[in-house]
Scaffold this motif. Structure first.
Motif, PDB file in Angstrom:
ATOM      1  N   LEU A  12       0.820  -1.212   0.000  1.00 30.69           N
ATOM      2  CA  LEU A  12       0.000   0.000   0.000  1.00 30.69           C
ATOM      3  C   LEU A  12       0.851   1.257   0.000  1.00 30.69           C
ATOM      4  O   LEU A  12       0.572   2.209  -0.743  1.00 30.69           O
ATOM      5  N   GLY A  13       1.887   1.278   0.818  1.00 27.62           N
ATOM      6  CA  GLY A  13       2.708   2.483   0.962  1.00 27.62           C
ATOM      7  C   GLY A  13       3.290   2.973  -0.345  1.00 27.62           C
ATOM      8  O   GLY A  13       3.306   4.180  -0.617  1.00 27.62           O
ATOM      9  N   ARG A  14       3.774   2.067  -1.171  1.00 28.04           N
ATOM     10  CA  ARG A  14       4.379   2.483  -2.442  1.00 28.04           C
ATOM     11  C   ARG A  14       3.349   3.126  -3.378  1.00 28.04           C
ATOM     12  O   ARG A  14       3.672   4.032  -4.134  1.00 28.04           O
ATOM     13  N   GLN A  15       2.097   2.668  -3.297  1.00 30.34           N
ATOM     14  CA  GLN A  15       1.046   3.280  -4.120  1.00 30.34           C
ATOM     15  C   GLN A  15       0.696   4.680  -3.614  1.00 30.34           C
ATOM     16  O   GLN A  15       0.384   5.575  -4.403  1.00 30.34           O
ATOM     17  N   VAL A  16       0.752   4.863  -2.301  1.00 26.69           N
ATOM     18  CA  VAL A  16       0.530   6.194  -1.715  1.00 26.69           C
ATOM     19  C   VAL A  16       1.611   7.154  -2.194  1.00 26.69           C
ATOM     20  O   VAL A  16       1.327   8.289  -2.610  1.00 26.69           O
ATOM     21  N   VAL A  17       2.864   6.700  -2.173  1.00 29.35           N
ATOM     22  CA  VAL A  17       3.981   7.535  -2.629  1.00 29.35           C
ATOM     23  C   VAL A  17       3.812   7.887  -4.098  1.00 29.35           C
ATOM     24  O   VAL A  17       3.950   9.055  -4.496  1.00 29.35           O
ATOM     25  N   ARG A  18       3.512   6.895  -4.911  1.00 30.02           N
ATOM     26  CA  ARG A  18       3.378   7.110  -6.361  1.00 30.02           C
ATOM     27  C   ARG A  18       2.264   8.119  -6.671  1.00 30.02           C
ATOM     28  O   ARG A  18       2.445   9.032  -7.479  1.00 30.02           O
ATOM     29  N   HIS A  19       1.118   7.947  -6.022  1.00 27.36           N
ATOM     30  CA  HIS A  19      -0.019   8.839  -6.280  1.00 27.36           C
ATOM     31  C   HIS A  19       0.264  10.248  -5.774  1.00 27.36           C
ATOM     32  O   HIS A  19      -0.094  11.236  -6.436  1.00 27.36           O
ATOM     33  N   SER A  38      15.282   2.032  -2.725  1.00 24.09           N
ATOM     34  CA  SER A  38      15.963   2.759  -3.807  1.00 24.09           C
ATOM     35  C   SER A  38      15.020   3.154  -4.934  1.00 24.09           C
ATOM     36  O   SER A  38      15.175   4.203  -5.552  1.00 24.09           O
ATOM     37  N   PHE A  39      14.002   2.320  -5.190  1.00 25.86           N
ATOM     38  CA  PHE A  39      13.055   2.639  -6.264  1.00 25.86           C
ATOM     39  C   PHE A  39      12.249   3.895  -5.946  1.00 25.86           C
ATOM     40  O   PHE A  39      11.821   4.621  -6.860  1.00 25.86           O
ATOM     41  N   LEU A  40      12.063   4.188  -4.658  1.00 29.86           N
ATOM     42  CA  LEU A  40      11.337   5.396  -4.269  1.00 29.86           C
ATOM     43  C   LEU A  40      12.147   6.646  -4.604  1.00 29.86           C
ATOM     44  O   LEU A  40      11.583   7.661  -5.031  1.00 29.86           O
ATOM     45  N   SER A  41      13.452   6.563  -4.443  1.00 34.30           N
ATOM     46  CA  SER A  41      14.331   7.671  -4.825  1.00 34.30           C
ATOM     47  C   SER A  41      14.279   7.897  -6.326  1.00 34.30           C
ATOM     48  O   SER A  41      14.259   9.040  -6.801  1.00 34.30           O
ATOM     49  N   GLU A  42      14.234   6.811  -7.081  1.00 37.24           N
ATOM     50  CA  GLU A  42      14.159   6.908  -8.540  1.00 37.24           C
ATOM     51  C   GLU A  42      12.857   7.567  -8.976  1.00 37.24           C
ATOM     52  O   GLU A  42      12.816   8.260 -10.000  1.00 37.24           O
ATOM     53  N   TRP A  43      11.802   7.367  -8.207  1.00 34.02           N
ATOM     54  CA  TRP A  43      10.523   8.009  -8.529  1.00 34.02           C
ATOM     55  C   TRP A  43      10.550   9.509  -8.249  1.00 34.02           C
ATOM     56  O   TRP A  43       9.734  10.250  -8.801  1.00 34.02           O
ATOM     57  N   GLY A  44      11.456   9.943  -7.357  1.00 34.36           N
ATOM     58  CA  GLY A  44      11.535  11.363  -7.017  1.00 34.36           C
ATOM     59  C   GLY A  44      11.246  11.676  -5.572  1.00 34.36           C
ATOM     60  O   GLY A  44      11.200  12.851  -5.179  1.00 34.36           O
ATOM     61  N   ALA A  45      11.084  10.634  -4.746  1.00 32.44           N
ATOM     62  CA  ALA A  45      10.839  10.852  -3.319  1.00 32.44           C
ATOM     63  C   ALA A  45      12.159  10.992  -2.567  1.00 32.44           C
ATOM     64  O   ALA A  45      13.196  10.489  -3.011  1.00 32.44           O
ATOM     65  N   GLU A  46      12.104  11.694  -1.444  1.00 32.40           N
ATOM     66  CA  GLU A  46      13.259  11.774  -0.548  1.00 32.40           C
ATOM     67  C   GLU A  46      13.179  10.581   0.410  1.00 32.40           C
ATOM     68  O   GLU A  46      12.138  10.344   1.021  1.00 32.40           O
ATOM     69  N   VAL A  47      14.257   9.846   0.525  1.00 39.57           N
ATOM     70  CA  VAL A  47      14.263   8.660   1.381  1.00 39.57           C
ATOM     71  C   VAL A  47      15.218   8.881   2.553  1.00 39.57           C
ATOM     72  O   VAL A  47      16.381   9.235   2.358  1.00 39.57           O
ATOM     73  N   THR A 179      -5.040  -1.312  -4.143  1.00 40.18           N
ATOM     74  CA  THR A 179      -4.287  -0.360  -3.318  1.00 40.18           C
ATOM     75  C   THR A 179      -4.101   0.981  -4.026  1.00 40.18           C
ATOM     76  O   THR A 179      -3.936   2.014  -3.371  1.00 40.18           O
ATOM     77  N   GLN A 180      -4.137   0.988  -5.349  1.00 42.38           N
ATOM     78  CA  GLN A 180      -4.052   2.256  -6.075  1.00 42.38           C
ATOM     79  C   GLN A 180      -5.273   3.133  -5.764  1.00 42.38           C
ATOM     80  O   GLN A 180      -5.155   4.361  -5.680  1.00 42.38           O
ATOM     81  N   ASP A 181      -6.420   2.503  -5.575  1.00 38.78           N
ATOM     82  CA  ASP A 181      -7.628   3.258  -5.230  1.00 38.78           C
ATOM     83  C   ASP A 181      -7.585   3.744  -3.787  1.00 38.78           C
ATOM     84  O   ASP A 181      -8.040   4.850  -3.475  1.00 38.78           O
ATOM     85  N   ILE A 182      -7.019   2.926  -2.892  1.00 36.58           N
ATOM     86  CA  ILE A 182      -6.871   3.364  -1.499  1.00 36.58           C
ATOM     87  C   ILE A 182      -5.997   4.613  -1.442  1.00 36.58           C
ATOM     88  O   ILE A 182      -6.274   5.554  -0.695  1.00 36.58           O
ATOM     89  N   ALA A 183      -4.942   4.620  -2.252  1.00 41.04           N
ATOM     90  CA  ALA A 183      -4.039   5.775  -2.288  1.00 41.04           C
ATOM     91  C   ALA A 183      -4.788   7.047  -2.693  1.00 41.04           C
ATOM     92  O   ALA A 183      -4.501   8.132  -2.175  1.00 41.04           O
ATOM     93  N   LYS A 184      -5.750   6.927  -3.592  1.00 38.17           N
ATOM     94  CA  LYS A 184      -6.543   8.087  -4.016  1.00 38.17           C
ATOM     95  C   LYS A 184      -7.291   8.681  -2.830  1.00 38.17           C
ATOM     96  O   LYS A 184      -7.345   9.914  -2.660  1.00 38.17           O
ATOM     97  N   PHE A 185      -7.885   7.808  -2.009  1.00 36.99           N
ATOM     98  CA  PHE A 185      -8.629   8.292  -0.841  1.00 36.99           C
ATOM     99  C   PHE A 185      -7.691   8.927   0.179  1.00 36.99           C
ATOM    100  O   PHE A 185      -8.028   9.942   0.794  1.00 36.99           O
TER     101      PHE A 185
END
Length: 327
Positions: A12-19, A38-47, A179-185
């Motif tokens: 779930l957490g990764r979908q929240v970050v992505r959205h 590391s993939f979260l950093s590649e997306w543009g998040a600060e880790v 989980t992508q829909d949960i991230a929207k909420f």
């Protein structure tokens, strides 16, 4: 707005970050393992490295943050117990937020948690809800039922591999949600003042029983499932056995969830108020049919490509001449 997402490497957490990133938010992720994130950093998040079980590492991660989205939970393979992470860790996190300039807190709980005091994860989620409500923070609690993502390994993959699909003797329908829909909420809650200090169910379009999901997978895959039923008594025995071993503690606690499945009470809720408050159209929510159809379409296409490549490679091999070196 800058967000701190806890549990960002999870399903779930990764979908929240992505959205959140897609919506233009600044995102910081608190993680125990920088390599896993590391993939979260590649997306543009600060880790940043930290652990909610170590209170000293939380405060620095909250610096400059406007809101916390808490998606952390114990993995079944973790050495730390459910009580350590999902209770003690959450208390640490909430108290750290209380002592910071952060006011907004989004928490993911489980639907009907208060009805199952003998199920450790349900009881802990309910107690965390109560603790959060008394914290004085500007919270929103989203009560979930189950993730569609978990159904792939449970049903789809065994059917494709001609392996056994295990189901419990009881058939409790669950309103699984993508989980992508949960991230929207979760992200939308930050934008709607009416969600502040409120609790909402966030579940799928309808509840599905195990055999309904199996039938859907069979139809989409063109294969018959090999089904084996395990009784509640066996699950209870497994729980007692695994409790004797340190490595089995989380497994044993998770097995108590069988009590929920054996209740026969659907894990489902009316979402009318949730849709209206959040301003989300129910037509945007992924149905089980859509989710499974997308998976099987993608996987069947991949399998055909693999078979085609194998056949192509076979044709490229030079034919051998019998007895060539014997004359």
């Amino acid at each position: 707005m800058k967000l701190l997402v806890v549990g960002a490497t999870g399903t779930l957490g990764r979908q929240v970050v992505r959205h959140a990133l897609d919506k233009g938010y600044e995102v910081r992720c608190l993680t125990r393992s920088l390599s896993r994130a590391s993939f979260l950093s590649e997306w543009g998040a600060e880790v940043v490295k930290g652990d909610i079980c170590n209170q000293e590492t939380i405060a620095p991660a909250l610096d400059g943050v406007d809101a916390v989205i808490d998606a952390a939970t114990t993995r079944i393979t973790d050495t730390l117990s459910i009580k350590t992470v999902d209770w003690s860790g959450k208390v640490n996190l909430i108290q750290a937020v209380q002592n910071s300039d952060v006011d907004r807190y989004i928490f993911f709980s489980i639907l009907n948690a208060e009805k199952y005091p003998d199920v450790p994860l349900m009881e802990i989620k309910h107690c965390t809800e109560l603790f959060l409500k008394e914290s004085g923070l500007n919270y929103t609690i989203l009560q979930l039922a189950g993730f569609m993502q978990g159904l792939i390994a449970q049903y789809a993959v065994p059917i494709l591999d001609n392996d056994v699909v295990w189901v419990s003797g009881e058939n409790t329908p669950i309103a699984y949600i993508n989980t992508q829909d949960i991230a929207k909420f979760a992200i939308r809650a930050l934008e709607v003042p009416e969600t502040e200090k409120q609790t909402f169910p966030v579940v799928g379009t309808r509840a599905w029983g195990a055999y309904e999901i199996i039938n859907l997978c069979e139809r989409l895959s063109g294969k018959d499932a090999k089904i084996s039923t395990v009784s509640l008594a066996v699950l209870r025995l497994m729980r007692r056995v695994t409790r004797f071993f340190a490595w089995g503690q989380n497994t044993a606690d998770r097995l108590t969830f069988a009590e929920v499945l054996a209740s026969g009470k659907p894990l489902d809720a009316n979402m009318d108020e949730t849709y209206e408050t959040f301003g989300i159209d129910r037509q945007e929510i992924t149905t089980m049919e859509e989710y499974m159809d997308e998976y099987f379409t993608r996987i069947m296409k991949k399998l055909k490509e693999i078979d085609y490549q194998k056949n192509k490679n076979k044709k490229k091999k030079k034919p051998t001449v019998p007895y060539k070196n014997q004359f």
